[in-house]
Design a protein around this motif. Structure first.
Motif, PDB file in Angstrom:
ATOM      1  N   TYR A   1      -9.663  -5.519  -5.305  1.00 38.94           N
ATOM      2  CA  TYR A   1     -10.760  -4.561  -5.422  1.00 38.94           C
ATOM      3  C   TYR A   1     -11.685  -4.778  -4.238  1.00 38.94           C
ATOM      4  O   TYR A   1     -12.146  -5.898  -3.985  1.00 38.94           O
ATOM      5  CB  TYR A   1     -11.508  -4.761  -6.748  1.00 38.94           C
ATOM      6  N   THR A   2     -11.961  -3.696  -3.516  1.00 38.48           N
ATOM      7  CA  THR A   2     -12.724  -3.842  -2.284  1.00 38.48           C
ATOM      8  C   THR A   2     -13.454  -2.549  -1.933  1.00 38.48           C
ATOM      9  O   THR A   2     -13.064  -1.460  -2.372  1.00 38.48           O
ATOM     10  CB  THR A   2     -11.788  -4.224  -1.119  1.00 38.48           C
ATOM     11  N   ASP A   3     -14.514  -2.684  -1.139  1.00 38.72           N
ATOM     12  CA  ASP A   3     -15.107  -1.484  -0.558  1.00 38.72           C
ATOM     13  C   ASP A   3     -14.447  -1.258   0.801  1.00 38.72           C
ATOM     14  O   ASP A   3     -13.666  -2.084   1.275  1.00 38.72           O
ATOM     15  CB  ASP A   3     -16.632  -1.622  -0.440  1.00 38.72           C
ATOM     16  N   TYR A   4     -14.755  -0.148   1.434  1.00 43.83           N
ATOM     17  CA  TYR A   4     -14.102   0.169   2.706  1.00 43.83           C
ATOM     18  C   TYR A   4     -14.429  -0.869   3.776  1.00 43.83           C
ATOM     19  O   TYR A   4     -13.561  -1.267   4.562  1.00 43.83           O
ATOM     20  CB  TYR A   4     -14.540   1.559   3.185  1.00 43.83           C
ATOM     21  N   ALA A   5     -15.667  -1.323   3.810  1.00 49.41           N
ATOM     22  CA  ALA A   5     -16.105  -2.247   4.865  1.00 49.41           C
ATOM     23  C   ALA A   5     -15.396  -3.596   4.786  1.00 49.41           C
ATOM     24  O   ALA A   5     -15.287  -4.309   5.783  1.00 49.41           O
ATOM     25  CB  ALA A   5     -17.621  -2.450   4.789  1.00 49.41           C
ATOM     26  N   SER A   6     -14.921  -3.951   3.592  1.00 50.09           N
ATOM     27  CA  SER A   6     -14.325  -5.280   3.400  1.00 50.09           C
ATOM     28  C   SER A   6     -12.819  -5.312   3.633  1.00 50.09           C
ATOM     29  O   SER A   6     -12.198  -6.371   3.547  1.00 50.09           O
ATOM     30  CB  SER A   6     -14.616  -5.779   1.979  1.00 50.09           C
TER      31      SER A   6
END
Length: 262
Positions: free
Chosen positions: A215-220
Motif C-alpha cells: 500500500y503506497t501513495d504515488y510519491a512513495s
C-alpha cells in the motif's frame, strides 16, 4: 654502302620498337589477367549470393518484453533468407531505433550470426479499455497490444480501476528521475489497483507475485527497490508468509503492518 650513322639509327629504332612491343604485350597480359580475376570474382560472388552460404545462419533477440522476437526481426528487415553481408550492423540499429517503443539497440555480427539486444521503454503494466488491451509506458503514453503480441501481457502486471489522469500519475510515480523503478522490479507485481485510505484517498495497492500486498501513495513508489529486503527480513524472523507492506516516502520508510487493518 650505308653510312655508319644510319646503321646505328636503325639499330636504336629496332630496339625502341621491340621495347614498345614488349610493353604493349605486357599491358595486354595484365589487362587479360585483370579481366580473368574480375570474372572469377564476379562468378564467385554470383555463386555465393545464390547459395545458402550467404544467408544468415542464426538470429537472436533479447531485451524485448513488449515486442516478440519475430516483431523485432520484422522491424529490422531480417529473416533467415537475408544475405548476411549486405546488412551492416549500423543499418540494423538505425532501423530499430526508428520505433517509438525502442530506446536503444545494439547489434553484434559474427560468423553468419546476428545478435540483437534492444532496450524498450519501461512498461508499467497493461489495462483493458473499450475491449482492447494497452500497455502503460514510463512516460505516461500508451500503446495497443495487438493480436501479434497478445501473449506479452504475461510479462506485465494488470492495471485496473484507474482513470486517464490517474494512469499518467501512476506512470510518473514509477519513473521519478534517478529513482526509476526497474523493469525487473515491476515484473514482481501481479496487479495494480487504486486504493482509498482514511488519510489519503489517492493511494495505490500492489498485489505482488508472491502473494503479498503493498500500500503506497504515488510519491512513495520509488521505495519499491527496498521491497526484497523487507520480505527477506520477515522470512528470517519467521513471520507468516503473506505480508502487508506500507511505503512512506516522507519518512523514507517501508514496513509491514497487520493485514487486518486493511
Amino acid at each position: 654502302m650505308e653510312d655508319i650513322n644510319d646503321l646505328l639509327y636503325n639499330d636504336v629504332e629496332a630496339k625502341f620498337l621491340a621495347l614498345q612491343n614488349k610493353k604493349k604485350k605486357r599491358k595486354k597480359r595484365r589487362r587479360k589477367i585483370r579481366l580473368i580475376v574480375l570474372s572469377v570474382l564476379l562468378l564467385s560472388g554470383a555463386l555465393y549470393f545464390t547459395s545458402d552460404s550467404s544467408k544468415v545462419k542464426s538470429l537472436d533477440v533479447n531485451g524485448n518484453l513488449f515486442y516478440t522476437k519475430n516483431m523485432v526481426l520484422k522491424k529490422a528487415n531480417l529473416s533467415y533468407n537475408t544475405r548476411y553481408i549486405v546488412m551492416p550492423k549500423l543499418y540494423i540499429e538505425y532501423k530499430l531505433k526508428q520505433d517509438d517503443m525502442i530506446k536503444d539497440a545494439e547489434v553484434t555480427k559474427a560468423n553468419g550470426s546476428i545478435h540483437i539486444h534492444i532496450k524498450e521503454k519501461t512498461s508499467i503494466g497493461y489495462f483493458v479499455k473499450d475491449e482492447k488491451n494497452y500497455v502503460l509506458l514510463e512516460d505516461g503514453s500508451t500503446k495497443e497490444i495487438t493480436q501479434d503480441n497478445l501473449s506479452v501481457i504475461a510479462n506485465f502486471p494488470l492495471i485496473d480501476g484507474f482513470d486517464d489522469k490517474q494512469l499518467v500519475n501512476l506512470a510518473k510515480s514509477f519513473a521519478v528521475k534517478d529513482r526509476e523503478v526497474s523493469q525487473e522490479m515491476i515484473s514482481m507485481i501481479s496487479e495494480i489497483h487504486p486504493y482509498k485510505a482514511s488519510y489519503d484517498a489517492n493511494m495505490v495497492k500492489l498485489v505482488m507475485q508472491d502473494g503479498n500486498f503493498i500500500y503506497t501513495d504515488y510519491a512513495s513508489m520509488p521505495l519499491l527497490k527496498d521491497y526484497k529486503e523487507v520480505v527477506l527480513k520477515n522470512i528470517k524472523e519467521g513471520k507468516k508468509k503473506r505480508l502487508c507492506v506500507v511505503m512512506d516516502d516522507a519518512t523514507a520508510n517501508i514496513h509491514t503492518e497487520d493485514c487486518s487493518s486493511f
